[in-house]
Motif scaffolding. Sequence first.
Motif, mmCIF file in Angstrom:
data_model
loop_
_atom_site.group_PDB
_atom_site.id
_atom_site.type_symbol
_atom_site.label_atom_id
_atom_site.label_comp_id
_atom_site.label_asym_id
_atom_site.label_seq_id
_atom_site.Cartn_x
_atom_site.Cartn_y
_atom_site.Cartn_z
ATOM 1 N N GLY A 184 36.311 101.567 42.621
ATOM 2 C CA GLY A 184 37.675 101.093 42.460
ATOM 3 C C GLY A 184 38.611 101.655 43.503
ATOM 4 O O GLY A 184 38.209 102.001 44.616
ATOM 5 N N PHE A 185 39.886 101.767 43.118
ATOM 6 C CA PHE A 185 40.909 102.234 44.048
ATOM 7 C C PHE A 185 40.882 103.745 44.219
ATOM 8 O O PHE A 185 41.266 104.267 45.258
ATOM 9 C CB PHE A 185 42.291 101.783 43.573
ATOM 10 C CG PHE A 185 43.382 102.044 44.570
ATOM 11 C CD1 PHE A 185 43.477 101.295 45.739
ATOM 12 C CD2 PHE A 185 44.315 103.061 44.366
ATOM 13 C CE1 PHE A 185 44.478 101.546 46.669
ATOM 14 C CE2 PHE A 185 45.316 103.313 45.295
ATOM 15 C CZ PHE A 185 45.400 102.550 46.452
ATOM 16 N N GLU A 186 40.414 104.447 43.207
ATOM 17 C CA GLU A 186 40.385 105.912 43.298
ATOM 18 C C GLU A 186 39.386 106.371 44.358
ATOM 19 O O GLU A 186 38.335 105.756 44.539
ATOM 20 C CB GLU A 186 40.007 106.510 41.936
ATOM 21 C CG GLU A 186 41.057 106.305 40.865
ATOM 22 C CD GLU A 186 42.399 106.920 41.245
ATOM 23 O OE1 GLU A 186 42.395 108.057 41.747
ATOM 24 O OE2 GLU A 186 43.428 106.246 41.066
ATOM 25 N N PRO A 187 39.674 107.462 45.050
ATOM 26 C CA PRO A 187 38.743 107.966 46.062
ATOM 27 C C PRO A 187 37.439 108.439 45.437
ATOM 28 O O PRO A 187 37.379 108.760 44.245
ATOM 29 C CB PRO A 187 39.497 109.145 46.691
ATOM 30 C CG PRO A 187 40.930 108.939 46.325
ATOM 31 C CD PRO A 187 40.923 108.256 45.000
ATOM 32 N N ASN A 188 36.402 108.475 46.235
ATOM 33 C CA ASN A 188 35.132 109.078 45.843
ATOM 34 C C ASN A 188 34.948 110.331 46.676
ATOM 35 O O ASN A 188 34.922 110.266 47.914
ATOM 36 C CB ASN A 188 33.984 108.091 46.080
ATOM 37 C CG ASN A 188 32.627 108.694 45.740
ATOM 38 O OD1 ASN A 188 32.052 109.419 46.538
ATOM 39 N ND2 ASN A 188 32.132 108.384 44.555
ATOM 40 N N ALA A 189 34.823 111.464 46.031
ATOM 41 C CA ALA A 189 34.811 112.743 46.742
ATOM 42 C C ALA A 189 33.657 112.868 47.729
ATOM 43 O O ALA A 189 33.773 113.555 48.750
ATOM 44 C CB ALA A 189 34.756 113.886 45.734
ATOM 45 N N ASP A 190 32.540 112.198 47.457
ATOM 46 C CA ASP A 190 31.370 112.313 48.329
ATOM 47 C C ASP A 190 31.542 111.553 49.639
ATOM 48 O O ASP A 190 30.972 111.934 50.666
ATOM 49 C CB ASP A 190 30.127 111.791 47.616
ATOM 50 C CG ASP A 190 29.674 112.703 46.488
ATOM 51 O OD1 ASP A 190 29.885 113.925 46.609
ATOM 52 O OD2 ASP A 190 29.116 112.198 45.500
ATOM 53 N N TYR A 191 32.310 110.474 49.624
ATOM 54 C CA TYR A 191 32.378 109.610 50.792
ATOM 55 C C TYR A 191 33.795 109.372 51.321
ATOM 56 O O TYR A 191 33.979 109.182 52.524
ATOM 57 C CB TYR A 191 31.750 108.241 50.478
ATOM 58 C CG TYR A 191 30.288 108.311 50.110
ATOM 59 C CD1 TYR A 191 29.339 108.744 51.026
ATOM 60 C CD2 TYR A 191 29.851 107.939 48.842
ATOM 61 C CE1 TYR A 191 27.996 108.805 50.700
ATOM 62 C CE2 TYR A 191 28.508 107.994 48.500
ATOM 63 C CZ TYR A 191 27.579 108.432 49.432
ATOM 64 O OH TYR A 191 26.252 108.497 49.099
ATOM 65 N N SER A 192 34.770 109.353 50.433
ATOM 66 C CA SER A 192 36.106 108.918 50.861
ATOM 67 C C SER A 192 37.187 109.688 50.118
ATOM 68 O O SER A 192 37.881 109.143 49.275
ATOM 69 C CB SER A 192 36.269 107.419 50.606
ATOM 70 O OG SER A 192 36.029 107.118 49.233
ATOM 71 N N ALA A 193 37.327 110.945 50.456
ATOM 72 C CA ALA A 193 38.205 111.831 49.689
ATOM 73 C C ALA A 193 39.684 111.463 49.810
ATOM 74 O O ALA A 193 40.474 111.807 48.928
ATOM 75 C CB ALA A 193 37.993 113.273 50.135
ATOM 76 N N THR A 194 40.072 110.757 50.894
ATOM 77 C CA THR A 194 41.501 110.490 51.098
ATOM 78 C C THR A 194 41.833 109.000 51.154
ATOM 79 O O THR A 194 42.971 108.632 51.442
ATOM 80 C CB THR A 194 42.006 111.150 52.399
ATOM 81 O OG1 THR A 194 41.341 110.563 53.516
ATOM 82 C CG2 THR A 194 41.773 112.652 52.365
#
Length: 417
Positions: A83-93
């Motif tokens: 979704g819209f929330e970041p994924n810490a492993d790949y896309s933290a920002t």
Amino acid sequence: MQTSDIVFMIFSTALVMLMTPGLALFYGGMVTKNNILNTKMHSYVAIILISLQWILFGYSLAFGTDHGGLIGGLNWVGLNGVGFEPNADYSATIPHQLFMLFQLMFAIITPALISGAFAERMKFKVFVIFMLLWATFVYDPLAHWVWGVGGWIRTLGALDFAGGNVVHISSGVSGLVGALMLGKRIKKEEAGPHHIPLTVLGAGLLWFGWFGFNAGSALGVNGEAGKVAVNAFLTTNTSAAAAALGWIISEGLYAKRVTVMGAVSGAVAGLVSITPGAGYVTPMASIIIGLIGGVICYFAVAVLKEKLGYDDALDAFGCHGIGGTWGAIATGIFATKSINSAGADGVLAGGNWALLGSQIISVVATYAFAAAGTFVILKGISFFTSIRVEEEEEKMGLDLAVHGEKAYGKTFREQTL
């Protein structure tokens, strides 16, 4: 999340998307005039079908929960949980969906690159089936190996900043296998390239889009990511220029002439060569990487192909396979943590021969996996239908024989009305 990172990645994603239409122009100008539409259609059908495959299950296989270092799980099928929330492993920002979209553009262009090796002779329906199977059983697992959390090549410590293994070696090797299985094209009086200005325009769009391809792989412009992005942008342009020079010099010395086609092909070779290390090497190293890349890719196209006798129609292996191989090895030599702390020091920066060893292992594994996967897929398809068009269709040209259209002039049906 960082707003600036989001804007940067949206722009980078759009740049990478532009590369596939650019590739359509690049390849389209290199074939005969009766095959330009079929050749361009390969790139556009990749945009159409992989855009759906990636969302349905491709992204999950490439970046989902790891299974044994070999493949991602099905936890993100249909973008469930993406979704819209970041994924810490790949896309933290940045939003997770934005990371997914950026990676989609890589998944699209890779099978389109393959098509250049067997242009003008593969059945269109076979290409469609092959592309979907190849994306699922070759590209997605390989992307997981190299970039996915838990992937065995990533765990090994090998570096591939923007797709040397995943995009270029895999497409080049797969294209070579496909070309060998299909055989040589029928010789025609009017052989390509039929429209060099189209190819030059396509090369320009590829060069432009490659800044998103490489600089965007920093995934942001804040903090160290910004430094890495700027460096990747700089090394990308520098390597392209150096490789174009290397190709021009080689062509001038060997063939006693300098061609426009050679200049733009050299630039593409440099873009390929720097891709694995764009965010890990210095600008001065990129000059060396590009210059050598231009020379070796020229001789792969002008000499090696001729001596070995394979028909890599648009030099997918000569530029992408060979250039990607050199780039991966060069990353092991020139990488430095002074450019990217998330990387590693290579042979010259820290005497780290282990990194070079990891790079070589990753290259060998990519060659073996891509070659075997391509052979199995095409062999499997051949049990149900021939993979090559009929001789008369090939002589006529696939634009009219397959699509019923002509790029220049009227179709036969229009002429008879």
